[in-house]
Write an enzyme that holds these catalytic residues in place. Structure first.
Site, PDB file in Angstrom:
ATOM      1  NE  ARG A   1      -3.929  -2.171   2.014  1.00  0.00           N
ATOM      2  CZ  ARG A   1      -3.727  -3.335   2.625  1.00  0.00           C
ATOM      3  NH1 ARG A   1      -2.687  -3.489   3.426  1.00  0.00           N
ATOM      4  NH2 ARG A   1      -4.556  -4.330   2.446  1.00  0.00           N
TER       5      ARG A   1
ATOM      6  CE  LYS B   1      -1.449  13.487 -14.500  1.00  0.00           C
ATOM      7  NZ  LYS B   1      -1.804  13.760 -15.902  1.00  0.00           N
TER       8      LYS B   1
ATOM      9  CD  GLU C   1       5.822  15.237 -22.915  1.00  0.00           C
ATOM     10  OE1 GLU C   1       5.361  16.315 -22.504  1.00  0.00           O
ATOM     11  OE2 GLU C   1       5.130  14.204 -23.029  1.00  0.00           O
TER      12      GLU C   1
ATOM     13  CE  LYS D   1       4.968  16.500 -14.786  1.00  0.00           C
ATOM     14  NZ  LYS D   1       4.845  15.343 -15.632  1.00  0.00           N
TER      15      LYS D   1
ATOM     16  CD  GLU E   1      -4.433  16.052 -15.121  1.00  0.00           C
ATOM     17  OE1 GLU E   1      -3.307  15.540 -14.996  1.00  0.00           O
ATOM     18  OE2 GLU E   1      -5.204  15.782 -16.041  1.00  0.00           O
TER      19      GLU E   1
ATOM     20  NE  ARG F   1       0.107  16.496 -12.795  1.00  0.00           N
ATOM     21  CZ  ARG F   1       0.871  15.685 -12.104  1.00  0.00           C
ATOM     22  NH1 ARG F   1       0.907  15.776 -10.803  1.00  0.00           N
ATOM     23  NH2 ARG F   1       1.598  14.767 -12.698  1.00  0.00           N
TER      24      ARG F   1
ATOM     25  CG  ASN G   1      -2.960  16.205 -19.497  1.00  0.00           C
ATOM     26  OD1 ASN G   1      -1.999  15.468 -19.292  1.00  0.00           O
ATOM     27  ND2 ASN G   1      -3.949  16.345 -18.630  1.00  0.00           N
TER      28      ASN G   1
ATOM     29  CG  HIS H   1      -0.047  14.717 -23.409  1.00  0.00           C
ATOM     30  ND1 HIS H   1       0.706  15.843 -23.658  1.00  0.00           N
ATOM     31  CD2 HIS H   1       0.786  13.858 -22.760  1.00  0.00           C
ATOM     32  CE1 HIS H   1       1.924  15.666 -23.176  1.00  0.00           C
ATOM     33  NE2 HIS H   1       2.002  14.474 -22.633  1.00  0.00           N
TER      34      HIS H   1
ATOM     35  CG  HIS I   1      -2.562   9.699 -24.459  1.00  0.00           C
ATOM     36  ND1 HIS I   1      -3.054  10.130 -23.260  1.00  0.00           N
ATOM     37  CD2 HIS I   1      -1.213   9.697 -24.326  1.00  0.00           C
ATOM     38  CE1 HIS I   1      -2.044  10.373 -22.432  1.00  0.00           C
ATOM     39  NE2 HIS I   1      -0.921  10.123 -23.057  1.00  0.00           N
TER      40      HIS I   1
ATOM     41  CG  HIS J   1       4.391  10.016 -24.784  1.00  0.00           C
ATOM     42  ND1 HIS J   1       3.018  10.105 -24.811  1.00  0.00           N
ATOM     43  CD2 HIS J   1       4.814  10.989 -23.936  1.00  0.00           C
ATOM     44  CE1 HIS J   1       2.618  11.070 -24.000  1.00  0.00           C
ATOM     45  NE2 HIS J   1       3.687  11.620 -23.460  1.00  0.00           N
TER      46      HIS J   1
END
Ligand code: GLY
Length: 338
Positions: A112, A134, A176, A204, A214, A218, A222, A225, A229, A241
Site C-alpha cells: 500500500r 502520475k 515534451e 513541471k 490535476e 495541472r 496535457n 496529449h 494518446h 510518445h
C-alpha cells in the site's frame, strides 16, 4: 555544466529533482533512512547505477509499451515478495518514462505504498515522465488507464546518460520540451542542455506543486496529449510518445483555430516551432482512420464532459470541455491531409 536542484513543493511530501552530470552517483544520499534493501527496476541496455549503501537486487522489465501492463506489475510484485521487500524499503526506477511509470505504480501498490526514487535516463523522463507522481500502466482500451498518484522521494537527472541516447529518444524529449515552450512562452532551445532540462523540470515542478491531483492548472501539462494518446493507441505505439505529443500540439492549434480561439498566425507559429525550431514531424506519415482516433479520444481520461482538449487562446492555454465530436473529426480530416 552546472548542477541544478529544483524542489517539488508538496509539504511533507516535497522532493528534489537534481539535474547535472554524474548526479546518479548521489543516489544513496536520496534513499529514505528506513530503507534496509532496494529493488532496482530497469531494462536491458540502459545505464547502470551503483548502489553500495544497502543490499539491492535488479529486475529488468521488457522494453516497449506492450510490457507496460498489469502482468508486469504482478510479476514485479512477486519478485518483491521473494526478495522480502518491505514498506520501509525502497524501489528505484532507472530508465525512461516507461520504467518510471511502471516502477512508480508498482511502488504505490506494494504494501500500500513504498518509497520510490527515479533515476531518469532519457530526455523525456528528465523533463516530464519521472516528475509529478502520475504512475500507471496501459490496458488495450488505452494508455495509462490504470494507475495512481504516487510521488517519488527524489528524481535524479544525470546528463551523462543522454550521451548514448538514440536520436529517436532525443526527438521524444523534444516533443515534451516543445510543449513547455507553449506553456511557458520561453525559447527553451536557446538554453544550454543543463539549464534547458532544469527549466522544464522547474515548469513541471511548479505546476505540480500548485495542483498535484490535476483539479485545474495541472491539466495544461496535457497540451498535445489528447491526440497523441489516440495516435499511440491506434498505431499500437508505432509513433513514440514525445513524437505523438509534437503532432498533438499542432493539431490542437488547428482545433483552437476552428473554434475561433486563435488566429492563423498562431497556428503557423505552432507549425513552425514544432516542425522548424524543434525539427519534429507535425503529422503522422502512417494513415489513421478518423473513426479509430475519435473512439480513443472519446475515452480520454480528461474527457469528463464531452470531448476535452487543452487549447490555446489569447489568454493562454485553457482546458476546453464539451467540444462537438463532429468539429474534432472535421478538424482531424483537414489536419491529416494538409
Ligand atoms: N509521471 C508523469 C507525471 O506525473 O506527470
Amino acid at each position: 555544466m552546472s548542477r541544478h536542484e529544483i524542489v517539488v513543493d508538496l509539504g511533507s511530501r516535497s522532493y528534489p529533482i537534481i539535474v547535472g552530470r554524474g548526479v546518479s552517483r548521489e543516489l544513496s544520499d536520496h534513499l529514505p533512512p528506513t530503507a534496509r534493501r532496494a529493488v532496482i527496476i530497469t531494462q536491458d541496455g540502459l545505464p547502470s547505477v551503483e548502489l553500495s549503501s544497502i543490499p539491492s537486487t535488479t529486475i529488468r522489465i521488457g522494453r516497449g509499451e506492450e510490457h507496460k501492463n498489469l502482468a508486469t506489475i504482478e510479476s514485479l510484485s512477486r519478485e518483491f515478495a521473494s526478495f522480502g521487500l518491505t514498506r520501509n524499503d525502497v524501489i528505484i526506477g532507472v530508465g525512461g518514462g516507461m520504467v518510471t511509470d511502471v516502477a512508480g505504480f508498482a511502488a504505490s501498490a506494494w504494501h500500500r505504498g513504498t518509497a520510490v526514487v527515479h533515476v531518469a535516463t532519457s530526455l523525456l523522463a528528465m523533463v516530464d515522465a519521472a516528475i509529478g507522481g502520475k504512475t500507471g500502466v496501459n490496458i488495450p482500451e488505452g494508455k495509462n488507464l490504470v494507475g495512481a498518484f504516487w510521488q517519488p522521494s527524489a528524481v535524479l537527472c544525470d546528463l551523462d546518460h543522454l550521451e548514448s541516447l538514440p536520436e529517436s529518444e532525443t526527438r521524444c524529449g523534444l516533443g515534451e520540451i516543445a510543449k513547455y515552450h507553449f506553456i511557458s512562452g520561453q525559447d527553451l532551445l536557446g538554453f544550454d542542455l543543463d539549464a534547458r532540462v532544469a527549466a522544464c523540470a522547474r515548469i513541471k515542478a511548479d505546476i505540480v506543486a500548485q495542483d498535484e491531483r490535476e483539479g485545474g492548472r495541472r491539466a495544461l501539462l496535457n497540451y498535445g496529449h489528447t491526440l497523441a494518446h489516440a495516435i499511440e493507441t491506434v498505431g499500437r505505439h508505432s509513433v513514440a510518445h514525445g513524437e505523438a505529443v509534437a503532432m498533438g500540439l499542432v493539431f490542437a492549434a488547428h482545433l483552437a483555430h476552428r473554434l475561433g480561439r486563435i488566429d492563423g498566425d498562431r497556428v503557423a507559429l505552432h507549425e513552425n516551432v514544432v516542425g522548424g525550431t524543434y525539427g519534429l514531424a507535425t503529422r503522422p506519415t502512417e494513415v489513421f482512420a478518423i473513426d479509430d482516433l475519435m473512439s480513443v479520444i472519446a475515452r480520454d481520461k480528461k474527457a469528463t464532459s464531452g470531448l476535452t482538449f487543452v487549447l490555446d487562446s489569447e489568454r493562454g492555454l485553457e482546458v476546453v470541455n464539451d467540444i462537438e465530436p463532429s468539429t474534432v473529426a472535421e478538424t482531424l480530416r483537414g489536419y491529416l491531409i494538409a
